[in-house]
Structure formats: structure tokens, C-alpha cells
Enzyme design. Structure first.
Site, PDB file in Angstrom:
ATOM      1  N   LEU A  39     -44.906  31.177  31.253  1.00  0.00           N
ATOM      2  CA  LEU A  39     -45.809  30.914  30.131  1.00  0.00           C
ATOM      3  C   LEU A  39     -46.311  29.495  30.274  1.00  0.00           C
ATOM      4  CD1 LEU A  39     -45.059  31.470  26.341  1.00  0.00           C
ATOM      5  CD2 LEU A  39     -45.461  29.160  27.196  1.00  0.00           C
TER       6      LEU A  39
ATOM      7  N   ASP B 224     -50.279  27.348  28.910  1.00  0.00           N
ATOM      8  CA  ASP B 224     -51.140  26.951  27.796  1.00  0.00           C
ATOM      9  C   ASP B 224     -51.266  27.999  26.687  1.00  0.00           C
ATOM     10  OD1 ASP B 224     -51.560  25.191  29.856  1.00  0.00           O
ATOM     11  OD2 ASP B 224     -53.735  25.278  29.788  1.00  0.00           O
TER      12      ASP B 224
ATOM     13  N   SER C 152     -57.616  29.040  30.844  1.00  0.00           N
ATOM     14  CA  SER C 152     -57.500  28.780  29.408  1.00  0.00           C
ATOM     15  C   SER C 152     -58.835  28.822  28.677  1.00  0.00           C
ATOM     16  CB  SER C 152     -56.834  27.429  29.174  1.00  0.00           C
ATOM     17  OG  SER C 152     -55.470  27.499  29.505  1.00  0.00           O
TER      18      SER C 152
END
Length: 494
Positions: A46, A48, A108
Site C-alpha cells: 500500500l 499513496d 496517484s
């Protein structure tokens, strides 16, 4: 840590056998460092927080995800939903690397509402045959049945002239009925920049320009920019890479912080104060903010850092989210407090009131591995106060406070296994006011320390032995009069 080839890192999750995935899930589930009340990956890595939004009565929270191991590889978005930001339901991967533009990773981005529909804007990562990076900005729509439809091509196909392919992490915001996207970038002389685009229809985006700040040479890349107005102040959050340490400041491999002032979108200038770190611990990066159901600005960060190996890597997973924090501006200063909804996790309250000094702890003993501890300092005649958590003969996570200098230090020297490379074992911050309260959240392998009702925060992963569950208070000299309130924490049903 075993070596990962490029082929291993870029294999698709969908192409891995059910048997292999099941073995990985069992390995992760057996890890002694799994958290109890934090979002963490089901498997793999995991990083951002992405696409955080409250929409139609539900919170949507995604994270960057490489499913197959604790390394950076082919990235997906893994999504959770929540009604209260305390209990979370995993929904699985919501964005996948399944087009040419994002063939080598769904990077992201952010969520936003347009015409009463939920949309995501994110960076697509594509590599050509020579492994050159090509970055573009893409948009996807969430349909009524929860499925995702991507726009047929990127809405911003490439960086503008004069910028490198380090061009990513769009955060969308609305202002005067128009939509804006602020994007982290790097110019051709390798200085970090923030670019702003504008759109009236979310399909066609016009480059307004490079945001002008006083930080003209402040790192080589600004990741995860986030703009919003808070209590009359314009806030620009970002993560500069390439900043040298300065005393107590900027001691992690990469930093995360903000500038505060006034942004003029007409002139593309921002008058602001100094860059201030958001968190003074070891493990905090890539935060993203959003508005909750009550109209409050909420921040969630990645409790981890790039290019660091963590003890959980060998268990097939890495990292978690921070607890949600409510942001306010009070007397011109940013305050960060844990959201009040976290009180739902409390049970088994214990309290103690008394003196602690150099020789003995005159307080009721505690123990625990997942808890919230509130320490109120009622009278202080000590020169230095020591708070030891997750303690036994071999482990101790130490918080110390110097009464004269107001310096608070988190020391993980003896906290257990350490990440590699070790970026030091202490982090310090000088408080603006004398220490009067600590609110501390301890999970299986993390600690989050809120000082003086949100004046400072220190966030870190810790990896003690399972037997390290003690709590101790002492002083260097003199005595301190304290009230300790401890709640065990667990996640129950919604």
C-alpha cells in the site's frame, strides 16, 4: 529481502494463479504485525491515499496497490467504502492498468463530483520499448452500479514543453464554477514545480501555468500536491523530494508539508509563509485531504516512505494509512486532531492519577498493544519526563519531553526491528507551548502522537515483540503530577 525482477514487478494480478494468491494471503494473515484499526493492504504494498471523497452518503477511499509483494511494481487502485471513517469495507481494485496510457501503472490522483456523478483524475504511466516513461492525466467515471468507465484517451496527454516526464498526482478542486487540477512536476533544469490546469467541462483542460511561489529551488520534485482553502487561508500541501536536513527539520528520506497564505489564480502566484512539515515522526508521506459529511477538512496520509524496507516486507505486505485527522486553523496555526468518530473504538477504560519521579512510577500499571492513551500533565516540576510504551525488558518506544527547551523526542532505538536503511532512531520537535497533553494511538505496529490538542503530530511504524506491552512514566529529576486515561481499542460492527 528477495530480489524482484522487472518481469516480476510488472506481472498482472489477474494473471497470477489462485493457488499462488491464496498462499500469499495466508502468509500475510499470519504476520504478527498486522494492524487492528488501520487500513492496510490485503496483500502486497500500500502507498499513496487516492480518490478520497464523501459522495452520496458514503466515503470512498482508495490506495496505491501492488498486490503481489512489498515492492513497487504494477500499480492498481484498491478501494474501501465507509459510512463513518472508522469501519471500512474492502471493495477490491477499482482502477486497473488496462489501457495503453496506464499500461505500466495506475498512478496517484483524486476524486471529484461533476454533474452529480463521481469521477477520478489520475496519472497513467506507460513505458515504451526502451523503458522510457510517458506520463499522462486520465479521467474515469463511476457508474451507478459501481463499475468504472475510463475516458477513451487522456485528457492531458503529456507534460508541457520544458518539463520532464515527472508529471503526476493531479488533485482536482472547484472554484467559481470551474474545475482546476494541480499537478506535481519537474522542469528541464530539474527543479520541482506545481502546474495548474483549468476546465469547464472536465474533458478539455487548459494549462494556466507554473504556480509562482518563493520556493523556486526547493527539491527536484513535488509529489502529491493538494490545494484547498481552510478558514480563510489558502493551503498548498506537497511532498518535496531532494531537501537537505536542517536540525530538527527534514530528516526523513522525503518530506511532507505545507505552505499557507493567499493564492491568486489570475496571476498564478501565491504569497505564503515558510514550508512547515505536517508530521514530525519517521513514517508519514503523500497525504490527501477531502471534505467530510460535516463540512470539515479531513487528512489521511500514507504511514510509510518510498525506498525503505520494512520488517513486514518478508511477510508479503507493507504499510498502512494514518488515522483520519481533522484540520483547522486557530490563531493562524494549523491544528491536526484525530476525528471524534474514533471514540467508537474505545472499550475497557482505565484511569490513574498521581505523581511520577526519577525513582518510581507512582501510577497504576497498564499494559496493552492496541490502545488510546491520553496523558494530561497537571503539575510539572520535572526537568525531563519519559514515557515508555510497548515496553518489556528488551523493547521500549520512548517519548521524552524537556521542560526547559519544550523539545519533544520520539526515540525508536529500542522499539524492536527497524526499517532499512535506518534513517536515524530519534525525531524531535520543539513545541510552541509547554506540554500539557499527549493523545497517543498505539496499534500492533504503529504509534501516532498528538501533542497539545493537535499542535504537533508524530507518526511512526514500530515493530516490537508481542510481549512488549508495558507502559511506564518517569522523570530525569523532580516530579510530575499526571492523569492517565487509557482505552483499549478494537473495530466492532458498524
Amino acid at each position: 529481502m528477495s530480489e524482484w525482477s522487472r518481469e516480476d514487478r510488472y506481472q498482472r494480478y489477474e494473471d497470477v494463479s489462485h493457488e499462488e494468491l491464496h498462499q500469499l494471503q495466508e502468509q500475510v494473515s499470519a504476520s504478527k504485525y498486522r494492524q487492528i484499526f488501520h487500513i492496510q493492504p490485503q496483500t502486497g504494498l500500500l502507498n499513496d491515499p487516492n480518490g478520497l471523497i464523501y459522495f452520496n452518503g458514503m466515503y470512498y477511499l482508495s490506495h496505491q496497490w501492488f498486490p503481489l509483494g512489498a515492492v513497487h511494481g504494477l500499480k492498481y487502485w484498491f478501494n474501501f467504502t465507509s459510512k463513518d471513517l472508522v469501519h471500512f469495507e474492502p471493495q477490491g481494485p477499482i482502477l486497473k492498468p488496462d489501457t495503453i496510457a496506464d499500461s505500466h501503472g495506475v498512478y496517484s490522483g483524486s476524486a471529484f463530483e461533476y454533474n452529480q456523478q463521481l469521477y477520478y483524475m489520475y496519472t497513467g504511466n506507460h513505458r515504451d520499448d526502451e523503458w522510457n516513461r510517458h506520463s499522462s492525466q486520465m479521467i474515469a467515471k463511476m457508474n451507478e452500479d459501481g463499475t468504472i468507465t475510463k475516458f477513451p484517451k487522456p485528457v492531458i496527454s503529456q507534460p508541457p514543453q520544458g518539463y520532464t516526464q515527472h508529471f503526476r498526482d493531479p488533485k482536482v478542486f472547484k472554484h467559481n464554477e470551474s474545475y482546476y487540477a494541480i499537478i506535481g512536476a519537474q522542469n528541464e533544469v530539474l527543479n520541482a514545480r506545481a502546474l495548474i490546469y483549468k476546465s469547464n467541462d472536465i474533458v478539455n483542460w487548459e494549462l494556466l501555468g507554473d504556480l509562482t511561489t518563493q520556493l523556486t529551488e526547493f527539491g527536484y520534485m513535488w509529489e502529491c500536491p493538494d490545494y484547498f482553502n481552510l478558514d480563510g487561508f489558502d493551503m498548498l500541501l506537497f511532498c518535496p523530494q531532494g531537501i537537505e536536513a536542517q536540525g530538527e527539520k527534514f530528516n526523513n528520506i522525503y518530506q511532507s508539508g505545507y505552505i499557507m497564505g493567499q493564492l491568486d489564480l489570475t496571476t498564478m502566484t501565491m504569497n505564503h509563509g515558510d514550508f512547515i512539515e505536517l508530521d514530525h515522526g519517521f513514517d508519514f508521506y503523500a497525504p490527501q485531504t477531502f471534505i467530510d459529511e460535516h463540512g470539515q477538512r479531513i487528512l489521511i496520509g500514507w504511514m510509510g516512505l518510498p525506498e525503505i524496507n520494512y520488517p513486514t516486507d518478508e511477510d508479503g505486505w507493507a504499510h498502512c494509512f494514518t488515522l483520519p485527522r481533522e484540520l483547522t486553523i486557530e490563531q493562524g496555526e494549523l491544528k491536526q486532531r484525530p476525528i471524534k468518530a474514533l471514540q467508537q473504538l474505545r472499550f475497557n477504560k482505565e484511569t490513574a492519577l498521581g505523581y511520577a519521579n526519577k525513582f518510581t512510577r507512582q501510577l497504576q500499571p497498564y499494559d496493552g498493544t492496541q490502545y488510546e492513551l491520553i496523558i494530561d500533565i497537571l503539575e510539572n516540576e520535572a526537568t525531563e519526563i519519559y514515557f515508555e510504551l510497548r515496553k518489556n525488558k528488551n523493547c521500549s518506544t520512548l517519548i521524552s519531553y524537556n521542560t526547559k527547551t519544550h523539545k519533544l523526542t520520539l526515540d525508536r532505538t529500542d522499539s524492536g526491528l527497524l526499517p532499512e536503511p535506518v534513517m536515524g532512531t530519534t525525531r524531535s520537535t520543539t513545541l510552541d507551548t509547554p506540554l500539557r497533553q499527549l493523545q497517543i494511538f498505539v496499534d500492533t505496529s504503529s504509534i501516532e502522537i498528538f501533542c497539545n490538542d493537535g499542535e504537533r503530530v508524530l507518526t511512526s511504524r514500530i515493530f516490537p515483540t508481542e510481549q512488549a506491552d508495558g507502559i511506564k512514566v518517569s522523570t530525569e529529576s523532580g516530579q510530575v503530577y499526571l492523569q492517565l486515561t487509557k482505552y483499549d481499542l478494537k473495530v466492532g460492527e458498524q
